[in-house]
Enzyme design. Structure first.
Site, PDB file in Angstrom:
ATOM      1  N   GLU A   7       0.823  -1.215   0.000  1.00  0.00           N
ATOM      2  CA  GLU A   7       0.000   0.000   0.000  1.00  0.00           C
ATOM      3  C   GLU A   7       0.855   1.263   0.000  1.00  0.00           C
ATOM      4  O   GLU A   7       0.702   2.135  -0.840  1.00  0.00           O
ATOM      5  CB  GLU A   7      -0.921   0.010   1.225  1.00  0.00           C
ATOM      6  CG  GLU A   7      -2.124  -0.900   1.126  1.00  0.00           C
ATOM      7  CD  GLU A   7      -3.064  -0.704   2.290  1.00  0.00           C
ATOM      8  OE1 GLU A   7      -3.307   0.471   2.669  1.00  0.00           O
ATOM      9  OE2 GLU A   7      -3.572  -1.711   2.828  1.00  0.00           O
ATOM     10  N   ASP A  90      -2.180  -4.144   3.466  1.00  0.00           N
ATOM     11  CA  ASP A  90      -2.147  -4.316   4.920  1.00  0.00           C
ATOM     12  C   ASP A  90      -3.012  -5.486   5.399  1.00  0.00           C
ATOM     13  O   ASP A  90      -4.023  -5.827   4.764  1.00  0.00           O
ATOM     14  CB  ASP A  90      -2.600  -3.025   5.606  1.00  0.00           C
ATOM     15  CG  ASP A  90      -1.547  -1.929   5.510  1.00  0.00           C
ATOM     16  OD1 ASP A  90      -0.410  -2.248   5.124  1.00  0.00           O
ATOM     17  OD2 ASP A  90      -1.862  -0.769   5.804  1.00  0.00           O
ATOM     18  N   TYR A 295       2.389  -4.344  13.162  1.00  0.00           N
ATOM     19  CA  TYR A 295       1.228  -3.679  12.566  1.00  0.00           C
ATOM     20  C   TYR A 295       0.423  -2.931  13.628  1.00  0.00           C
ATOM     21  O   TYR A 295       0.229  -3.434  14.747  1.00  0.00           O
ATOM     22  CB  TYR A 295       0.352  -4.710  11.869  1.00  0.00           C
ATOM     23  CG  TYR A 295      -0.708  -4.085  10.992  1.00  0.00           C
ATOM     24  CD1 TYR A 295      -0.359  -3.191   9.989  1.00  0.00           C
ATOM     25  CD2 TYR A 295      -2.058  -4.387  11.190  1.00  0.00           C
ATOM     26  CE1 TYR A 295      -1.329  -2.610   9.182  1.00  0.00           C
ATOM     27  CE2 TYR A 295      -3.028  -3.822  10.373  1.00  0.00           C
ATOM     28  CZ  TYR A 295      -2.667  -2.929   9.379  1.00  0.00           C
ATOM     29  OH  TYR A 295      -3.624  -2.357   8.592  1.00  0.00           O
TER      30      TYR A 295
END
Length: 797
Positions: A7, A90, A295
């Site tokens: 991304e 993601d 993350y």
């Protein structure tokens, strides 16, 4: 050649370095498609499929950011000579949807791609992800589409109704409006709260090293929970002789706080670092892209077994105490634990980040990660119960003192980073000793405690996030955006970090609650979040959720339309239709009747329509008295402020503006030409500075004058005591006056203070006029004068 599509462009270099040759890494730069931005709902009904279109290009300060179609075309060229396409957006529902959009837009068949996700941008994690690819999880995609659908129908169908009711462009949000309601509700509880004064007593022992407080429970009841008898409390505070009724010693353990979920990270950064959730999210995203942390969008408060083992090994090497077994924490109900809690990618790295915010946030995450796996903090707790023996009736006092004996996890952090100062435990009575029951003890002093019940506290952004999470509303990816939306749209304001509803925010909540929209209720919104989770788990179908929600909203809108209860907030004085507020880029805010045939316009006065003020053109009125022409107010081009102009062709009348009214025309005292008002600006930045001035429009005259509340006044001068040239009275950016010498170019550096319009030596002024905070020498001592081009008449078309 293999290609990986991520991304963020900021990840590309790091991942490319870790993968090495044989790979090409490129980025989609976020979403490439979305529902139409304007005009069309973008949903096929019946069927409830979503009509996506490419995100259009966006103009930025540095040029134009390419739209989705241009980015897809670029990626298409890059994948032509590749063996395998890895979609590595993601690892959440939104990322899964982006992967599907890429697959669909690039025309990839099921055999043409592999889907991978990684929780940290490190070589080990990336290689593990590449070794375990899968296909797109369409249940996650459908869950994301259902969320987009629900947000869309509320925003697209309810916002126009709300805007028409209140007469201005407003937005309703499925979660956003609930967040505003929480702020409004707590504000009204505070305003309705009535304080109750009540009393207590406290006595001190052993030089004030510990205290005991009067136990008022025998004197209150369930119906009257506070002690209101001041005289009784005074008698208790005067007790000095006590008998020890009980004394005990206990050990207490305090477990460390859990690791960071997204919500906890946002709260901790807000409380401990005073960082706005939007700033925290941006800093955390950059840390993730750098490979520093895992993350950042997660509900989990637990680590993987592998990560815990790394933490314990590192902590053991530092000599920190560890519990016998690895720690596991209880997650909140409904938590999506597909990812670990947020932690450093490498435990041995205790500092990371490119700027101050990132470094501070990383340190907070690192400390929380390590502390969460350490041993409990251990305390010795002494408790003493005393009874007065020198009063007509016995009064019981209690003291409880806690002393830290083994720091455990507190070797790293003094307190829970999420705990505000006013939330900390203040019940510790000091160094309370162990005493012998039956023995006597004398107090050295005592005092009457005057207390007041306290209203509920306003939400901060941190506590509002906590409340939303507790209620099961919103998800990790949306919490920061909710805070940004409600503040940037001015539905709530932030005052000393506390959220206060604005008038518009209260109107929105009252209108939506009165209309009985289901999405304004906590249970409904919480239930919708649960249903989205069930779609992601494959336990519900997309249509099972979106179709009933759409039909229910239509019923509610139809009921509002037919009820006759909801009338416009402001009505047109001519036709009684609704008035709507608009913001013209040049003329500012104004109101217009929503009936296209009425065409009634009104001025705006602090968000309310008022009759239009009419200011007639003085030139036209003098030439043809029977033809009165109203001046129009325009915003100045390329500068701040407004200007008034005559709309008639052939009339070049332009007047300056002061507080929304045209200033009368002024003439130059030397040549009688028109003299104009201008905003003084900083020479370097071009920003307004130092008030206003006046200049002659005759280029040969070059007369300048000072401004006094919208009127031109002569610039005051006085001889310089050093060089004999003129001192010139100037107004500083702070609003005070000062006197610089006009001979500064020849080297004179004299600067004097102003005292009632006269120059005086620096430091001797009576402060009737404030000198500048910092003397300005050289070329900056003179105000910047406008060029003739900057005040030429505006185009009246």
């Amino acid at each position: 050649m293999k290609i990986m599509i991520v991304e963020s462009p900021k990840k590309v270099e790091k991942i490319q370095k870790e993968l090495g040759s044989g790979w090409k890494v490129t980025a989609s730069a976020g979403h490439i498609r979305d529902l139409p931005r304007r005009g069309d709902l973008g949903i096929n009904i019946p069927g409830f499929t979503l009509n996506y279109e490419y995100i259009p290009p966006t103009k930025t300060a540095n040029g134009t950011f390419p739209g989705g179609e241009q980015r897809v075309a670029r990626i298409n060229r890059e994948i032509q000579d590749t063996d395998t396409v890895y979609l590595a957006s993601d690892p959440d529902r939104e990322g899964e949807a982006i992967a599907w959009h890429l697959k669909d837009s690039l025309g990839l068949e099921e055999d043409d791609y592999l889907r991978i996700t990684f929780n940290a941008v490190t070589k080990k994690v990336i290689e593990a992800a590449v070794a375990n690819p899968r296909k797109i999880d369409y249940q996650l995609v459908h869950a994301q589409e259902a969320r987009r659908f629900l947000d869309r129908i509320v925003g697209f169908l309810v916002s126009p109704v709300l805007s028409n009711m209140l007469g201005m462009n407003l937005s309703a949000g499925r979660v956003q409006s609930v967040a505003v309601r929480l702020v409004v509700d707590i504000d009204r509880c505070i305003k309705a709260f009535k304080k109750t004064k009540h009393y207590g007593a406290q006595v001190s022992f052993d030089g004030g090293s510990w205290t005991a407080e009067w136990n008022t429970k025998p004197f209150v009841s369930d119906t009257s929970p506070y002690l209101l008898d001041e005289e009784l409390a005074k008698r208790a505070s005067m007790c000095r002789q006590f008998k020890i009724i009980d004394s005990s010693k206990d050990d207490a353990l305090e477990a460390p706080p859990s690791p960071f979920s997204t919500s906890l990270m946002l709260q901790a950064a807000s409380v401990s670092l005073k960082m706005d959730p939007a700033v925290t999210t941006k800093a955390a995203q950059r840390l993730f892209e750098q490979g520093a942390i895992t993350y950042i969008r997660t509900d989990s408060v637990n680590f993987s077994d592998e990560a815990i083992e790394e933490i314990r090994t590192f902590a053991n090497g530092k000599g920190w105490k560890l519990p016998e077994n690895p720690r596991r924490f209880k997650s909140k109900s409904g938590a999506q634990e597909a990812h670990e809690a947020i932690r450093p990618s490498q435990m041995e790295v205790d500092e990371a980040g490119e700027d101050k915010d990132q470094r501070a946030l990383y340190r907070l995450i690192w400390l929380r990660t390590m502390a969460s796996q350490l041993a409990d903090a251990r305390y010795t707790v002494n408790t003493v119960t005393l009874e007065s023996t020198d009063s007509a009736q016995p009064f019981e006092f209690k003291a409880r003192g806690r002393v830290l004996t083994d720091a455990g996890w507190r070797v790293l952090t003094a307190k829970d980073a999420i705990e505000d100062e006013d939330e900390s435990d203040t019940s510790n009575a000091g160094n309370v000793p162990l005493l012998t029951p039956g023995s006597n003890k004398q107090a050295e002093s005592g005092k009457l405690l005057r207390k007041e019940t306290q209203p509920p506290k306003r939400y901060t952004k941190a506590s509002l996030i906590r409340k939303l999470e507790t209620e099961g509303i919103g998800r990790p990816a949306t919490l920061s955006a909710i805070m940004t939306n409600i503040t940037e749209r001015a539905y709530v304001s932030e005052e000393k970090r506390y959220l206060v509803p604005t008038e518009i925010g209260e109107l929105i909540v009252d209108t939506l609650v009165k209309a009985e929209f289901s999405f304004m209720e906590m249970d409904f919104t919480r239930g919708m979040e649960d249903q989205l989770d069930l779609i992601a788990e494959g336990k519900l179908d997309y249509l099972d959720v979106v179709e009933p929600a759409y039909e229910q909203l239509l019923v509610e809108l139809e009921r509002i339309s037919n009820s006759g209860e909801f009338k416009p907030r402001f009505t047109c004085p001519k036709c009684q239709g609704g008035m709507r507020r608009y913001n013209h880029p040049q003329r500012g805010a104004f109101w217009c009747c929503t009936d296209s045939e009425c065409k009634t316009f009104m001025d705006d006065d602090r968000g309310k329509p008022v009759p239009r003020a009419v200011h007639h053109c003085p030139t036209c009125a003098a030439a043809t008295p029977k033809r009165e022409t109203a001046l129009r107010r325009y915003k100045r081009k390329n500068s701040s402020g407004h200007i008034w102009a005559c709309p008639l062709e052939g009339c070049d009348t332009f007047l300056d503006d002061l507080n929304g009214k045209p200033l009368p025309p002024q003439s130059c005292p030397k040549c009688n030409a028109p003299i104009r008002r201008y905003q003084k600006k900083d020479k370097d930045t071009g920003k307004p500075k130092g008030g206003h001035g006046w200049f002659c429009t005759n280029e040969d005259c070059k007369t300048f004058m000072d401004d006094d509340k919208g009127k031109p006044v002569a610039i005051k001068t006085a001889p310089c005591p050093s060089c004999g040239k003129n001192l010139v009275r100037r107004k500083s950016a702070q609003g005070g006056w000062w006197w610089p010498c006009s001979g500064f170019r020849e080297g004179c550096k004299v600067v004097m203070d102003d005292d009632n319009g006269k120059p005086v030596p620096k430091g001797s002024a009576s402060r009737s006029g404030k000198p500048p905070s910092k003397p300005v020498n050289g070329s900056k001592a003179r105000p910047q004068m406008p060029t003739k081009l900057s005040i030429r008449p505006l185009n009246k078309k």
